[in-house]
Every structure is written in C-alpha cells, then in structure tokens.
Motif scaffolding. Structure first.
Motif, PDB file in Angstrom:
ATOM      1  N   MET A  47      -4.818  54.755 -27.129  1.00 51.57           N
ATOM      2  CA  MET A  47      -5.932  55.697 -26.997  1.00 51.57           C
ATOM      3  C   MET A  47      -5.611  56.827 -26.026  1.00 51.57           C
ATOM      4  SD  MET A  47      -9.472  53.462 -27.162  1.00 51.57           S
ATOM      5  CE  MET A  47      -9.022  52.242 -25.931  1.00 51.57           C
ATOM      6  N   ALA A  48      -5.034  56.481 -24.885  1.00 50.97           N
ATOM      7  CA  ALA A  48      -4.707  57.505 -23.888  1.00 50.97           C
ATOM      8  C   ALA A  48      -3.640  58.472 -24.401  1.00 50.97           C
ATOM      9  CB  ALA A  48      -4.249  56.839 -22.598  1.00 50.97           C
ATOM     10  N   MET A  49      -2.657  57.942 -25.119  1.00 51.95           N
ATOM     11  CA  MET A  49      -1.622  58.805 -25.693  1.00 51.95           C
ATOM     12  C   MET A  49      -2.201  59.718 -26.768  1.00 51.95           C
ATOM     13  SD  MET A  49       1.533  58.557 -24.510  1.00 51.95           S
ATOM     14  CE  MET A  49       2.542  58.984 -25.937  1.00 51.95           C
ATOM     15  N   ALA A  50      -3.052  59.165 -27.637  1.00 50.42           N
ATOM     16  CA  ALA A  50      -3.630  59.939 -28.732  1.00 50.42           C
ATOM     17  C   ALA A  50      -4.500  61.079 -28.216  1.00 50.42           C
ATOM     18  CB  ALA A  50      -4.442  59.023 -29.640  1.00 50.42           C
ATOM     19  N   LEU A  51      -5.170  60.849 -27.093  1.00 50.84           N
ATOM     20  CA  LEU A  51      -6.071  61.859 -26.538  1.00 50.84           C
ATOM     21  C   LEU A  51      -5.383  62.764 -25.519  1.00 50.84           C
ATOM     22  CD1 LEU A  51      -9.208  59.571 -26.077  1.00 50.84           C
ATOM     23  CD2 LEU A  51      -8.882  61.345 -27.814  1.00 50.84           C
ATOM     24  N   GLY A  52      -4.106  62.535 -25.279  1.00 49.73           N
ATOM     25  CA  GLY A  52      -3.359  63.380 -24.355  1.00 49.73           C
ATOM     26  C   GLY A  52      -3.640  63.120 -22.883  1.00 49.73           C
ATOM     27  N   HIS A  53      -4.206  61.952 -22.578  1.00 51.76           N
ATOM     28  CA  HIS A  53      -4.515  61.624 -21.186  1.00 51.76           C
ATOM     29  C   HIS A  53      -3.290  61.141 -20.424  1.00 51.76           C
ATOM     30  CE1 HIS A  53      -8.934  60.885 -22.611  1.00 51.76           C
ATOM     31  NE2 HIS A  53      -8.648  62.160 -22.468  1.00 51.76           N
ATOM     32  N   ILE A  54      -2.300  60.618 -21.139  1.00 49.24           N
ATOM     33  CA  ILE A  54      -1.029  60.233 -20.538  1.00 49.24           C
ATOM     34  C   ILE A  54       0.094  60.726 -21.454  1.00 49.24           C
ATOM     35  CG2 ILE A  54      -1.950  58.188 -19.386  1.00 49.24           C
ATOM     36  CD1 ILE A  54      -0.677  56.486 -21.609  1.00 49.24           C
ATOM     37  N   HIS A  55       1.296  60.689 -20.954  1.00 49.99           N
ATOM     38  CA  HIS A  55       2.467  61.129 -21.738  1.00 49.99           C
ATOM     39  C   HIS A  55       3.598  60.129 -21.533  1.00 49.99           C
ATOM     40  CE1 HIS A  55       0.409  64.980 -22.336  1.00 49.99           C
ATOM     41  NE2 HIS A  55       0.141  64.967 -21.041  1.00 49.99           N
ATOM     42  N   PRO A  58       6.168  61.960 -17.607  1.00 46.18           N
ATOM     43  CA  PRO A  58       6.642  60.794 -16.852  1.00 46.18           C
ATOM     44  C   PRO A  58       5.946  59.512 -17.303  1.00 46.18           C
ATOM     45  CG  PRO A  58       5.058  61.998 -15.545  1.00 46.18           C
ATOM     46  CD  PRO A  58       5.295  62.819 -16.775  1.00 46.18           C
ATOM     47  N   VAL A  59       6.637  58.388 -17.091  1.00 44.52           N
ATOM     48  CA  VAL A  59       6.068  57.091 -17.459  1.00 44.52           C
ATOM     49  C   VAL A  59       4.779  56.883 -16.665  1.00 44.52           C
ATOM     50  CG1 VAL A  59       6.437  54.602 -17.494  1.00 44.52           C
ATOM     51  CG2 VAL A  59       8.349  56.163 -17.932  1.00 44.52           C
ATOM     52  N   PRO A  60       3.666  56.585 -17.334  1.00 38.12           N
ATOM     53  CA  PRO A  60       2.389  56.444 -16.610  1.00 38.12           C
ATOM     54  C   PRO A  60       2.276  55.124 -15.868  1.00 38.12           C
ATOM     55  CG  PRO A  60       2.063  55.945 -18.918  1.00 38.12           C
ATOM     56  CD  PRO A  60       3.503  56.382 -18.786  1.00 38.12           C
ATOM     57  N   MET A  61       1.515  55.158 -14.791  1.00 34.94           N
ATOM     58  CA  MET A  61       1.111  53.916 -14.153  1.00 34.94           C
ATOM     59  C   MET A  61       0.045  53.274 -15.035  1.00 34.94           C
ATOM     60  SD  MET A  61       2.784  53.768 -11.205  1.00 34.94           S
ATOM     61  CE  MET A  61       1.868  52.725 -10.059  1.00 34.94           C
ATOM     62  N   TRP A 198      10.079  57.332 -12.932  1.00 34.58           N
ATOM     63  CA  TRP A 198       9.870  56.171 -13.808  1.00 34.58           C
ATOM     64  C   TRP A 198      10.065  54.795 -13.157  1.00 34.58           C
ATOM     65  CZ3 TRP A 198      13.582  52.579 -14.789  1.00 34.58           C
ATOM     66  CH2 TRP A 198      14.906  52.927 -14.508  1.00 34.58           C
ATOM     67  N   PRO A 199      10.917  54.621 -12.120  1.00 36.16           N
ATOM     68  CA  PRO A 199      11.102  53.254 -11.590  1.00 36.16           C
ATOM     69  C   PRO A 199       9.833  52.628 -11.016  1.00 36.16           C
ATOM     70  CG  PRO A 199      12.918  54.661 -10.917  1.00 36.16           C
ATOM     71  CD  PRO A 199      11.889  55.563 -11.508  1.00 36.16           C
ATOM     72  N   ILE A 200       8.974  53.420 -10.374  1.00 32.79           N
ATOM     73  CA  ILE A 200       7.756  52.866  -9.785  1.00 32.79           C
ATOM     74  C   ILE A 200       6.810  52.342 -10.868  1.00 32.79           C
ATOM     75  CG2 ILE A 200       5.684  53.400  -8.449  1.00 32.79           C
ATOM     76  CD1 ILE A 200       8.105  53.102  -6.704  1.00 32.79           C
ATOM     77  N   PRO A 201       6.464  53.140 -11.895  1.00 37.10           N
ATOM     78  CA  PRO A 201       5.638  52.593 -12.973  1.00 37.10           C
ATOM     79  C   PRO A 201       6.294  51.410 -13.686  1.00 37.10           C
ATOM     80  CG  PRO A 201       5.668  54.987 -13.077  1.00 37.10           C
ATOM     81  CD  PRO A 201       6.685  54.589 -12.058  1.00 37.10           C
ATOM     82  N   ALA A 202       7.624  51.456 -13.815  1.00 38.99           N
ATOM     83  CA  ALA A 202       8.329  50.355 -14.481  1.00 38.99           C
ATOM     84  C   ALA A 202       8.138  49.045 -13.726  1.00 38.99           C
ATOM     85  CB  ALA A 202       9.814  50.683 -14.600  1.00 38.99           C
TER      86      ALA A 202
END
Length: 233
Positions: A47-55, A58-61, A198-202
């Motif tokens: 849902m967040a990807m479809a609505l453009g809220h995350i990408h 960078p890798v999202p938290m 990316w390492p922190i969200p990973a």
C-alpha cells in the motif's frame, strides 16, 4: 430434575467444545501470530509503495509504513493483534512448561515488549518522535532479552523437560542471530550511519522477521492434544 439434567448436559457439551477450541488455539497461536506479522508487513509495504509514501531507495524503516493513511491503519491493527497474541503465547508456553526463565521475568519482558509494540504502532514517528523511539527500544530490547533468557535455560535443562532438541537448537540460533543483529546496529550507529542508509533499515527488518521466526518455533513444541482447560470441574 429434567431442567437440571438439561443444564448439566449443556454444560458438558459446552465444556467439550471449549476444550477443543482452546486446544486449537494453543497449537496455532504462534503460527497465527507469525502470519499476522508477516502479512501486515507485506500489506503495508504494498500500500505504501503504491501510494508513493515509501520508495525502494532509500530502503524504508518499518515505522515509515505506519505514518500515512491508509496503510497506517493496517499497521496498527496488525501489530497490536500481534502483540496481544505474543502475550497469549507466553501464557500458553508457561502453562505447557516450555520456557525456562522465571515466571516473573517472562511476564515483565513480555509485557514490556507488548506495550512497546502497541505504543509504537499507535504513536508514529512523526507525531511524537521521542515516544515512538522509546517504545521501539522497549520492544526490541525486551523481545531479544526474552529470547536469550529462554535459550539460556533451554541449554541448562533441555534434557529434563519435554522439549524437542531440534527446537531448542533452532531457537538458540535465532537468538544468537538477533544478538548479532543488535551489535551490528549499534556498530552502525556508532559510526554515524543514518536511517537513510540501507544498513540501518536492514537491521530493523531482520530483527522483526527474526522475532517472528522465534515465536513460530513453539508451534513444534506444543502438542496437538495440549489443552488449557479454563472451566473447572
């Protein structure tokens, strides 16, 4: 007399039904809890990807998916349910004698973890950052301590209890990976890595997936016939 006999018959039938229900719940609580956690992550991501809220970059938290509507409602419902089931599972495995820590220690760690997860789900990182961050720390640290505590006692007493050795080994491996993940996170923060790298969200994604896998292992230890009878004779 007839009315009393009818009530007694109804009581026995109801008790039998309830015992079956509790048996099913005991067996499948860890499976349901893990499924809810993973499905929640997946749905919120989509849902967040479809609505453009995350990408993707960078890798999202994970917390980023609990900020905007509509995915934040799925985020809240999913993780609050997961926290409740985690508390139920702790009670079940205590009753089934499948955990090694003291009852008080397990209760404190589980309640702290559950309250942390519920709080971080309801208070997102944009509303009150300090509360969200504190709740997240309580959740991750308490959950990891609960895992390590149980693994420590498993090592000492696995031969004296009815726990499968393979389950103990798997839980120990998962707990060690969780501890290494925490060390990796602290190392990255020490060298000033930010959430945008990316390492922190990973590390966060790995920790949540790892916690759920640890919970899932109890499904192999709770016997199919195990019942917690909440109706006394």
């Amino acid at each position: 007399i007839i009315q009393r006999s009818f009530k007694l018959s109804y009581y026995n039938e109801y008790k039998s039904y309830l015992s079956i229900s509790m048996k099913l719940r005991c067996r499948y609580v860890p499976i349901i809890q893990t499924t809810i956690a993973y499905v929640t992550l997946g749905l919120c991501w989509v849902m967040a990807m479809a609505l453009g809220h995350i990408h993707i970059v960078p890798v999202p938290m994970i917390s980023d998916m609990g900020v905007s509507a509509p995915e934040k409602y799925c985020f809240q419902a999913g993780f609050i349910s997961s926290a409740f089931l985690q508390a139920c599972l702790t009670w079940i495995v205590e009753k089934a004698n499948l955990v090694r820590g003291t009852i008080r220690a397990n209760l404190i760690l589980t309640c702290t973890s559950a309250l942390g997860l519920i709080t971080l789900s309801l208070v997102n990182e944009h509303d009150i950052p300090a509360v969200h961050t504190t709740a997240a720390a309580c959740f991750f640290i308490s959950q990891l301590l609960w895992m390590l505590t149980n693994c420590f006692y498993d090592t000492l007493q696995s031969d004296t209890k009815g726990i499968r050795s393979k389950s103990v080994t798997v839980r120990q491996a998962i707990a060690v990976l969780g501890f290494l993940d925490l060390l990796c996170y602290l190392f990255l923060r020490l060298y000033q890595f930010t959430r945008d790298s990316w390492p922190i969200p990973a590390c966060e994604w790995f920790a949540v997936i790892n916690f759920s896998l640890f919970t899932l292992t109890f499904a192999f230890d709770i016997e199919k016939s195990y019942v917690i009878d909440i109706i006394q004779e």
